[in-house]
Design a protein around this motif. Structure first.
Motif, PDB file in Angstrom:
ATOM      1  N   GLY A  27       0.909  -0.930   0.019  1.00  0.00           N
ATOM      2  CA  GLY A  27       0.124  -0.472  -0.081  1.00  0.00           C
ATOM      3  C   GLY A  27       0.972   0.867  -0.357  1.00  0.00           C
ATOM      4  O   GLY A  27       1.957   1.354  -0.310  1.00  0.00           O
ATOM      5  N   SER A  28       0.414   2.234   0.582  1.00  0.00           N
ATOM      6  CA  SER A  28       1.075   3.564   0.561  1.00  0.00           C
ATOM      7  C   SER A  28       0.869   4.097   2.089  1.00  0.00           C
ATOM      8  O   SER A  28      -0.742   4.411   2.056  1.00  0.00           O
ATOM      9  CB  SER A  28       0.443   4.183  -1.187  1.00  0.00           C
ATOM     10  N   LEU A  29       1.096   5.501   2.277  1.00  0.00           N
ATOM     11  CA  LEU A  29       0.788   5.916   3.480  1.00  0.00           C
ATOM     12  C   LEU A  29       1.482   7.297   2.827  1.00  0.00           C
ATOM     13  O   LEU A  29       2.516   7.802   2.590  1.00  0.00           O
ATOM     14  CB  LEU A  29       1.725   5.098   4.706  1.00  0.00           C
TER      15      LEU A  29
ATOM     16  N   GLY B 244       1.928   6.081  10.564  1.00  0.00           N
ATOM     17  CA  GLY B 244       0.559   5.133  10.913  1.00  0.00           C
ATOM     18  C   GLY B 244       1.379   3.818  10.486  1.00  0.00           C
ATOM     19  O   GLY B 244       2.831   3.472  10.072  1.00  0.00           O
ATOM     20  N   MET B 245       0.207   2.847  10.960  1.00  0.00           N
ATOM     21  CA  MET B 245       0.893   1.108  10.839  1.00  0.00           C
ATOM     22  C   MET B 245       0.236   0.621   9.698  1.00  0.00           C
ATOM     23  O   MET B 245      -0.872   1.356   9.716  1.00  0.00           O
ATOM     24  CB  MET B 245       0.873   0.484  11.838  1.00  0.00           C
TER      25      MET B 245
ATOM     26  N   GLY C 178       5.884  13.822   2.035  1.00  0.00           N
ATOM     27  CA  GLY C 178       5.884  13.045   1.019  1.00  0.00           C
ATOM     28  C   GLY C 178       4.789  11.002   1.184  1.00  0.00           C
ATOM     29  O   GLY C 178       3.872  11.440   2.066  1.00  0.00           O
ATOM     30  N   THR C 179       5.285  10.881  -0.179  1.00  0.00           N
ATOM     31  CA  THR C 179       4.123   9.505  -0.025  1.00  0.00           C
ATOM     32  C   THR C 179       5.189   8.614   0.234  1.00  0.00           C
ATOM     33  O   THR C 179       5.872   8.069  -1.177  1.00  0.00           O
ATOM     34  CB  THR C 179       3.135   9.409  -1.634  1.00  0.00           C
ATOM     35  N   LEU C 180       4.573   6.920   0.507  1.00  0.00           N
ATOM     36  CA  LEU C 180       6.055   6.736   0.962  1.00  0.00           C
ATOM     37  C   LEU C 180       5.075   5.153   0.162  1.00  0.00           C
ATOM     38  O   LEU C 180       3.791   4.763   0.517  1.00  0.00           O
ATOM     39  CB  LEU C 180       5.921   6.077   2.193  1.00  0.00           C
ATOM     40  N   THR C 181       5.676   4.281  -0.630  1.00  0.00           N
ATOM     41  CA  THR C 181       4.788   3.145  -1.018  1.00  0.00           C
ATOM     42  C   THR C 181       5.657   1.783  -0.836  1.00  0.00           C
ATOM     43  O   THR C 181       6.921   1.832  -0.782  1.00  0.00           O
ATOM     44  CB  THR C 181       4.900   3.176  -2.591  1.00  0.00           C
ATOM     45  N   TYR C 182       5.323   0.556   0.408  1.00  0.00           N
ATOM     46  CA  TYR C 182       6.156  -0.181   0.590  1.00  0.00           C
ATOM     47  C   TYR C 182       4.859  -1.621  -0.052  1.00  0.00           C
ATOM     48  O   TYR C 182       3.809  -1.432  -0.399  1.00  0.00           O
ATOM     49  CB  TYR C 182       5.299  -0.026   2.704  1.00  0.00           C
TER      50      TYR C 182
END
Length: 142
Positions: free
Chosen positions: A51-53, A57-58, A134-138
């Motif tokens: 997903g992305s954040l 968060g968790m 920013g936006t994290l994609t994990y």
């Protein structure tokens, strides 16, 4: 000295592993003549955690299969700290991974790494992100 076993013998009178064709001689297995096989594994069935954040968060849980590497892939234009956590109580308590007492699986930039290899049934993994922007994609997967 390695000796071939000749047909029509119906057995292989050797003290080590040997193989051969149905109508041909058996040949001893050694470093220069390994077994003509390889371990075959099916693809991991554990669904990835992805997903992305855009805020801290968790994410989780990721429920891994046993005895397979767990990969963490982080991408995007983000800043902050991302850490993989492990739980053995259904997520009630999730603790950071360490190696020799030092933080492990803690990232401040994009990454694509194998970080763990689980051997305990019921263990779950969670991704904790403290984002500054920013936006994290994990993706956590096997």
């Amino acid at each position: 000295m390695v000796a071939d076993v000749e047909v029509p013998a119906g057995f292989v009178p050797q003290y080590a592993i040997a193989f051969g064709a149905v109508d041909g001689p058996a040949t001893a297995v050694h470093a220069g003549n390994p077994l003509p096989v390889r371990a075959a594994r099916q693809p991991a069935a554990a669904p990835p955690l992805a997903g992305s954040l855009t805020a801290s968060g968790m994410a989780g849980p990721f429920v891994p299969e046993l005895d397979r590497p767990i990969w963490v892939t982080l991408s995007g234009d983000w800043s902050g700290t991302v850490e993989l956590l492990r739980s053995t109580d259904g997520g009630a308590t999730a603790v950071p991974l360490t190696a020799g007492g030092a933080p492990w699986a803690r990232f401040t930039a994009n990454a694509n790494e194998a970080v763990a290899d689980e051997s305990e049934a019921g263990a779950t993994y969670h991704l904790s992100a403290t984002l500054l922007g920013g936006t994290l994609t994990y993706r956590v997967a096997q």
